[in-house]
Design an enzyme around this catalytic site. Structure first.
Site, PDB file in Angstrom:
ATOM      1  N   GLY A  12       0.799  -1.254  -0.002  1.00 22.33           N
ATOM      2  CA  GLY A  12      -0.302  -0.003  -0.108  1.00 22.33           C
ATOM      3  C   GLY A  12       0.902   1.183   0.091  1.00 22.33           C
ATOM      4  O   GLY A  12       1.920   1.383   0.637  1.00 22.33           O
TER       5      GLY A  12
ATOM      6  N   ALA B  87       0.372   6.413   4.808  1.00 23.56           N
ATOM      7  CA  ALA B  87       1.111   5.480   5.700  1.00 23.56           C
ATOM      8  C   ALA B  87       2.107   4.997   4.814  1.00 23.56           C
ATOM      9  O   ALA B  87       3.436   4.940   5.371  1.00 23.56           O
ATOM     10  CB  ALA B  87       0.312   4.735   6.223  1.00 23.56           C
TER      11      ALA B  87
ATOM     12  N   ARG C  23     -20.705  13.970  13.361  1.00 22.04           N
ATOM     13  CA  ARG C  23     -20.991  13.198  12.071  1.00 22.04           C
ATOM     14  C   ARG C  23     -22.126  12.194  12.413  1.00 22.04           C
ATOM     15  O   ARG C  23     -23.119  11.991  11.670  1.00 22.04           O
ATOM     16  CB  ARG C  23     -19.790  12.767  11.607  1.00 22.04           C
ATOM     17  CG  ARG C  23     -18.947  13.629  11.008  1.00 22.04           C
ATOM     18  CD  ARG C  23     -17.505  12.853  10.494  1.00 22.04           C
ATOM     19  NE  ARG C  23     -16.814  14.099   9.730  1.00 22.04           N
ATOM     20  CZ  ARG C  23     -15.597  13.814   9.435  1.00 22.04           C
ATOM     21  NH1 ARG C  23     -14.961  12.560   9.377  1.00 22.04           N
ATOM     22  NH2 ARG C  23     -14.867  14.747   8.780  1.00 22.04           N
TER      23      ARG C  23
ATOM     24  N   HIS D  35     -17.553   6.088   5.146  1.00 17.90           N
ATOM     25  CA  HIS D  35     -16.436   6.957   4.888  1.00 17.90           C
ATOM     26  C   HIS D  35     -15.245   6.518   5.442  1.00 17.90           C
ATOM     27  O   HIS D  35     -14.380   6.721   4.697  1.00 17.90           O
ATOM     28  CB  HIS D  35     -16.842   8.403   5.526  1.00 17.90           C
ATOM     29  CG  HIS D  35     -15.782   9.285   5.559  1.00 17.90           C
ATOM     30  ND1 HIS D  35     -15.355   9.695   4.273  1.00 17.90           N
ATOM     31  CD2 HIS D  35     -15.231  10.133   6.238  1.00 17.90           C
ATOM     32  CE1 HIS D  35     -14.488  10.674   4.423  1.00 17.90           C
ATOM     33  NE2 HIS D  35     -14.375  10.865   5.723  1.00 17.90           N
TER      34      HIS D  35
END
Lengths: 257, 227, 640
Positions: C40, C44, C333, C404
């Site tokens: 990935g 990060a 939220r 999200h």
């Protein structure tokens, strides 16, 4: 809506490709262009035909992965990414021709998917500021005039989609390269390496086989982020300055591992 | 190619720089050439034009510049040829089936064709005027005891032929389009792009592209119709 | 198994400093003897890869996209928090720590969150030095804004493209190391499995997505920086390719999965327009500063935005302002999302699907003028109009919540190591410092903190105890993992059923959204569990994946990812089922106050739920890491 789609199909990098025509009658004006292709693919799979391959990821106009040359224009009729293009931009009954980006440095991998790794190699050639993690001074140590910071940001918004290359009749990558050169040349942090950077990046751009810029400005008109050709002019200036006043390029910088 | 200067000028940006510099020189040359041609409009039987032409073809300084000019034309043409081939190759083996052309100006995409037209014209025109003047036999006239070659008569001869006038005007049109893009483009290539003077470059460039070829074209028209 | 979080002793503010001193070091000359795999290349991953390569380690990075620059961190809009206190408004490391731990509803570790706040200031320095063009004031200094209801202005931003700029910064740092030969990048390459040798993570199995070639890579440590699993819900704000496969395969190899039910649902997304919908687009929550949220008092079927003006003021229900007079439209939220769901459940939702509420700017435009509103939200309004065809200056926007972010993820200790030695998880992929709910502008902070400033220290401690010897990929552990991964792909290709991968994915998403979404209850969760099991069963018998494994085959990639989502979904449901309390993004209807607000249960649930995989179709085993709060007092959130 009912559409006729002429889509470039190519099994693999070395295969001969051809246009195939599909009649697509399950189109809603609220669909995005990619969703329209999703629905087509579902239909194809149901019929046992291989779905059309195309690149996409974020589908919100920022990752730069989607491409497609639609009716003679990169990302279609609007100045946006293909994922943000919606079918209400087309007329019922229209014929839409969908092609991959065409450029020698962007070979087709399959159908509408092309290899844009040339862009990564250009960035690797110098699109960075050499600062190791932990070596940074306080963020507010060097004030940068708002105007300059904004201009740098204008250039830095490049998403690396390749529409500039696709749009350019010369398949030139000048806008892409200029965006990075300009972004880093404007900021004081980028000044130490500015000459070396532009020299290396232009050399890599040429080595990849992109064409030369003839200032048609098609790139600017098609760039989904509206990056201006003024950055190309800056690249030119940076390049002249670098070539006329720099010292010999040192060997590649980097970690001393 | 390790020499920095060669590396510089053979890079894609360097080649464009040469195109821009030679182009701008040729633009200057057009101004000088036009100012001479406009002498033809004097109603003096070609006298002022002939004196000008004699000066231009005999003055050592002008002749040196002229050689330079030819070199630049050659460089401009050869470079453009090289760039065109290279740029076509950059598109790859397969070309687009559909192109819209909506995102750029026609002239900017067709500089090669326009340039070729200008080049063809140049060859024809050099053969008839420059060639005659330097290597042919142009009859002379006597102005105040000085023998001067009567180039005006040669011009008169060619400008009375309708096909020649038509060709001349057509090619001036091509030149206009070539300049329409080329003038402003040269400044962009030089890196001169700033909101402070972009408007000026644009205005002067477009005005130049219209006015200069128009004046060039006006001369044969005026002479043909005896305006 | 006992979970050792390895939280250092000492006062909160000194823990990280002491820990850094106590960590073992690798001699600079020896670093080049170690290989590290980073899977990935988002914030990060890219930041970790660059930083580790700068130190001298040999790094290999992998991403499924065609370039590392496309990782979904790029889509983050709002900004990044840092306790710089440049605004002199009373911010501090402690305040950022406190806000984050409170915002997370007290389900995160104090020590981790404090460290996050502590290194936040270094992140901004680092990014500016890399050339990230943050917004600036006229004087040339950095600008800040207040974000997500924070009481201080601590959010740094680059227009609405902060994630993009931060990612490109990390990408450029990584590019420099690629040029230097310290990082080898493998784009369009997907990880299929982790290889564990003698109890340690020693490599991965990958598939070249273009040729289909399965390859083995060995290393001394493996970092998973593969993001979250929001795409379990099919529709989310995640990228289409975002997936949980790397984390899930690691889980099946022995890495515990922490708090899988903690998902964040963002209230201001563009609603679903039809069955074809492939993803959801987030609109910055700053819109709620000026927009008023409402639905009609009585249900009006198929009410469009264009007809909204026909509903008289007296017939409108500004339900957030009504229920939460103090915070109004600016409630957090989760509260905003849940209330939108309630009014839609009552049949009062708007739009063709009835799954939307209005976000109305007409009052703001009347008050401040169109110019002012345009200056504030011009970009967002344009984006909205491009997608929906409606003009928000003239008609109200329609919004609906969407998945999200996922706070859950692989369980990691203070060193970011999972329960498999040598296997680390960074960024959204780990179970994270956000507890049960993440604050706005904190995801970018965490991803970069992990990659730039934590892993470079903590990985040395592990490697210092490792022999230099590289291990051969000819070992049986690699061979076996290759066989397994290949077998799974061939199985998917051999089913040749009737339904497409997307159809299954969509069905899975509906189950999760309905029963494990904004509001959850025991009955629904039990039903969901059953439905997921049935769907999974059917998937393996009736999915249709065309093409072969030896070419670019995006359907196969999808099928492989969805097959993992099908398993992960069940664990999410298990976790949601066992956590009989409402906290952060996890709302259990059984644990509510009389007026329907969330009720946390600190006596029974103040722990991290870490799940252990026990084999196919075996129930997972729950391990608890008790959370100790020594510095903050636990309070119930209230926005009335």
């Amino acid at each position: 809506m009912k559409l006729t789609l002429k889509i470039w199909r190519q099994k693999g990098p070395n295969e001969k490709g051809e246009f195939k025509t599909y009649v697509h009658d399950k189109v809603s004006p609220d669909m995005s262009f990619l969703e329209m292709l999703d629905v087509l693919n579902t239909e194809l799979i149901k019929k046992g035909e291989e779905p059309v391959h195309f690149d996409h990821d974020c589908r919100e106009g920022i990752c730069g992965m989607c491409s497609l040359y639609i009716n003679g224009r990169p990302h279609g009729p609007l100045q946006t990414t293909t994922c943000q293009l919606h079918m209400r931009s087309f007329k019922d009954g229209e014929t839409i021709t969908i092609e991959p980006w065409r450029a020698k440095p962007f070979p087709v991998i399959k159908d509408l998917v092309v290899d844009r790794s040339a862009f990564d190699r250009i960035q690797q050639a110098g699109g960075y500021i050499s600062v190791n993690t932990g070596a940074a001074p306080d963020a507010n140590e060097i004030p940068i005039p708002k105007k300059i910071a904004d201009e740098a940001m204008d250039a830095a918004t490049c998403i690396g989609c390749g529409a500039c290359v696709a749009a350019c009749k010369n398949a030139s990558a000048m806008l892409f390269v200029a965006a990075k050169v300009s972004h880093l040349a404007l900021l004081p942090q980028g000044h130490a390496e500015r000459k070396e950077r532009v020299e290396r990046m232009v050399a890599q751009m040429d080595a990849e086989g992109f064409g030369a810029c003839t200032n048609t400005r098609a790139c600017e008109a098609e760039c989904p982020k509206g990056i201006s050709v003024a950055h190309i002019a800056r690249l030119n200036r940076e390049y002249y300055n670098a070539m006329l006043t720099s010292y010999e390029l040192p060997s590649k910088a980097g970690g001393d591992g | 190619m390790n020499n920095w200067f060669i590396r510089f000028l053979t890079s894609s940006v360097g080649k464009k720089l040469l195109m821009a510099l030679t182009g701008l020189f040729l633009i200057l040359f057009l101004v000088v050439h036009l100012s001479g041609n406009l002498q033809l409009l004097h109603n003096d039987g070609g006298k002022s034009f002939n004196i000008y032409a004699e000066f231009m073809s005999t003055n050592v300084f002008i002749q040196t510049i002229s050689k330079l000019n030819f070199t630049f034309i050659l460089l401009h043409v050869l470079l453009s040829l090289y760039l065109t081939i290279q740029n076509r190759r950059a598109r790859g083996g397969k070309r687009y089936a559909v192109t819209s052309g909506k995102s750029s100006v026609w002239a900017s995409r067709n500089m090669g064709i326009l340039g070729t037209l200008v080049l063809i014209f140049l060859v024809v025109h050099l053969r008839h005027f420059y060639g005659e003047m330097h290597f042919g036999s142009v009859p002379t006239v006597n102005y105040d005891g000085k023998e001067v070659r009567n180039l005006a008569a040669v011009v008169d001869y060619w400008f009375s032929k309708d096909w020649y006038v038509a060709l001349y005007v057509f090619c001036m049109g091509a030149l206009g389009f070539h300049l329409w893009h080329g003038f402003v483009s040269a400044f962009q290539t030089l890196g001169l792009n700033h909101p402070k003077y972009n408007g000026l470059i644009f205005f002067v460039g477009k005005a130049f592209a219209v006015i200069v070829p128009a004046l060039f074209a006006y001369i044969p028209i005026a002479m043909y119709f005896n305006l | 198994m006992t979970l050792d979080s390895k939280i250092p002793d000492g006062p909160l503010a000194e823990k990280w400093t002491r820990h850094k001193f106590n960590l073992k070091l690798v001699n600079p000359a020896n670093k080049r003897k170690y290989d590290i795999i980073v899977v990935g290349t988002g914030l990060a991953g890219a930041s970790a890869a660059a930083s580790l390569a700068e130190l001298g380690y040999n790094v290999k990075t992998f991403c499924f996209q065609d370039s590392p620059r496309r990782a979904h961190s790029i889509a983050a809009q709002g900004g990044i928090n840092a306790a710089k206190n440049y605004q002199n408004d009373g911010d501090s490391v402690y305040r950022l720590f406190y806000d984050t731990i409170k915002g997370g509803d007290y389900r995160a570790r104090e020590a981790n969150v404090y460290r996050l706040a502590e290194v936040s200031v270094n992140i901004i320095d680092q990014c500016v030095a890399q050339g990230v063009p943050f917004a600036r004031e006229y004087g040339g200094l950095l600008a800040n804004r207040s974000f997500g209801g924070a009481q201080v202005s601590r959010t740094f931003y680059a227009r609405g493209q902060t994630g993009q700029q931060l990612l490109l910064g990390a990408y450029s740092a990584m590019n420099r190391q690629i040029a230097a030969g310290k990082v080898k990048s493998y784009p369009r390459t997907e990880m299929l499995d982790v290889v564990v040798v003698d109890g340690r993570a020693r490599g991965i199995i990958t598939r070249d997505l273009i040729t289909g070639k399965i390859e083995a890579h060995s290393a001394h440590a493996v970092l998973l920086c593969t993001g979250g699993y929001g795409n379990v819900f099919y529709l989310s704000t995640n990228a289409k390719g975002s997936n949980a496969s790397a984390a899930w395969r690691a889980h099946k190899k022995g890495a515990l999965f922490g708090n899988p039910c903690f998902t964040q649902i963002h209230p201001t997304c563009i609603p679903v327009s039809g069955h074809h919908q492939s993803k959801l687009t987030l609109m910055s929550e700053s819109l709620r500063n000026d927009g008023r949220v409402w639905v009609p008092k009585k249900p009006v079927k198929g009410l469009t935005a264009r007809d909204a003006a026909k509903i008289p003021e007296s017939e409108r229900d500004y339900f957030l302002e009504r229920r939460y007079p103090a915070f109004g439209n600016l409630v957090p939220r989760d509260v905003a999302s849940r209330n939108a769901k309630y009014v839609c459940d009552e049949g009062r939702g708007v739009g063709p699907t009835g799954l939307a509420v209005f976000l109305d700017f007409s009052d703001a435009i009347k008050r401040d003028g169109k110019k002012t509103i345009e200056a504030r939200y011009g970009n967002l309004f344009d984006m909205y109009q491009q997608i929906t065809g409606d003009n928000p200056y003239e008609v109200p926007m329609m919004i609906y919540p969407a998945v999200h972010y996922t706070m859950g993820g692989l369980w990691v200790d203070y060193n970011l190591m999972t329960t498999i030695p040598g296997l680390y998880a960074l960024g959204e992929a780990n179970f994270s410092d956000h507890g049960a709910n993440r604050l706005g502008a904190s995801a970018l902070m965490q991803g970069l903190a992990d990659g730039y400033f934590i892993i470079p220290y903590t990985i040395g401690d592990y490697l210092a105890g490792m022999p230099y010897e590289k291990i051969s990929t000819d070992r049986p552990e690699f061979k076996e993992a290759i066989e397994q991964a290949t077998g799974r792909l061939h199985r998917l290709l051999s089913i040749k059923g009737k339904k497409t991968v997307d159809e299954y994915h969509r069905e899975l998403g509906m189950i999760m959204w309905d029963y494990c979404g904004m509001s959850r209850n025991e009955e629904g969760l039990k039903l969901a569990k059953k439905k997921i099991q049935e769907l999974r069963e059917e998937f393996w018998q009736n999915v249709n994946v065309l093409g072969s494994a030896n070419e670019l085959n995006m359907e196969l990639e999808k099928a492989n990812r969805v097959s993992d989502f099908m398993e992960l979904a069940e664990l999410m449901v298990d976790d949601a089922l066992h956590r009989r309390e409402s906290c952060g993004g996890h709302f259990r209807e059984e644990s509510a106050t009389e007026d329907g607000e969330a009720r946390r249960n600190d006596n029974e649930f103040a722990y991290v739920a870490a799940w252990e995989y026990k084999g196919e179709n075996q129930p997972e085993v729950l391990h608890k890491e008790e959370l100790k709060f020594e510095n903050v007092k636990l309070t119930q959130r209230s926005y009335k």
